[in-house]
Write a protein that holds these residues in place. Sequence first.
Motif, PDB file in Angstrom:
ATOM      1  N   ARG A   1      64.065  -6.521  40.617  1.00 35.86           N
ATOM      2  CA  ARG A   1      63.014  -6.936  41.295  1.00 35.86           C
ATOM      3  C   ARG A   1      62.595  -6.139  40.255  1.00 35.86           C
ATOM      4  O   ARG A   1      62.548  -5.277  39.623  1.00 35.86           O
TER       5      ARG A   1
ATOM      6  N   LYS B   1      58.319  -7.473  38.949  1.00 34.86           N
ATOM      7  CA  LYS B   1      56.950  -6.815  39.173  1.00 34.86           C
ATOM      8  C   LYS B   1      56.272  -7.897  38.522  1.00 34.86           C
ATOM      9  O   LYS B   1      56.103  -7.302  37.076  1.00 34.86           O
TER      10      LYS B   1
ATOM     11  N   ASP C   1      65.087 -16.836  37.523  1.00 32.12           N
ATOM     12  CA  ASP C   1      64.627 -16.285  38.418  1.00 32.12           C
ATOM     13  C   ASP C   1      64.204 -14.032  37.340  1.00 32.12           C
ATOM     14  O   ASP C   1      65.887 -14.257  37.850  1.00 32.12           O
TER      15      ASP C   1
ATOM     16  N   ASP D   1      60.978 -10.910  41.634  1.00 31.57           N
ATOM     17  CA  ASP D   1      59.448 -11.632  41.769  1.00 31.57           C
ATOM     18  C   ASP D   1      58.801 -12.339  40.994  1.00 31.57           C
ATOM     19  O   ASP D   1      57.100 -12.565  40.634  1.00 31.57           O
TER      20      ASP D   1
END
Length: 165
Positions: free
Chosen positions: A4, A6, A31, A34
């Motif tokens: 993840r 952010k 990707d 997030d």
Amino acid sequence: MEFRNKPDQIQPGDICKGIVTGIMDFGVYVDLGDAEGLIDRLEISWKRQEDVSKILRAGQDVTVQVLDTEVKHGAIRLSLKALIPDPMLEFAQDKLGETIPVRVSRIGPIGVFAEVADGLSGLIFPRLPETDPDDPQRRLQVGDDFLVTVLRVNVYNRQIVLSLT
């Protein structure tokens, strides 16, 4: 892969893991969890690549460096090549002033281009006068092997200047 990143925590210079989600003519979407990033085609490799899909594929895991967090084309700017040593810098450190074997890769109006290392080409400017029929440079053909001296390497402009020995 569980990760993840952010968007508000990603900074220029960060190294991130991601997954290739799309391959376009202009680059590759990644990707980052997030957040979504874009590797411009010029940031994929130090070598010139006409077809990005020969290097990367959708679903492939990648490790990238963040260049800019300002969103452009809907994504954060990323680089693969920033994590790889610059072959031109290594070439300059090792070969400047040296006599090396090369192979003619193409002949253009400004001179003869020769492959000096994997993915690197140098330029031999035409000699004057251009009317000298005995000038060995005028007889060079694509694929010919010969020796040159590395006269100058400009890493910033990505130029290598060579001279026939």
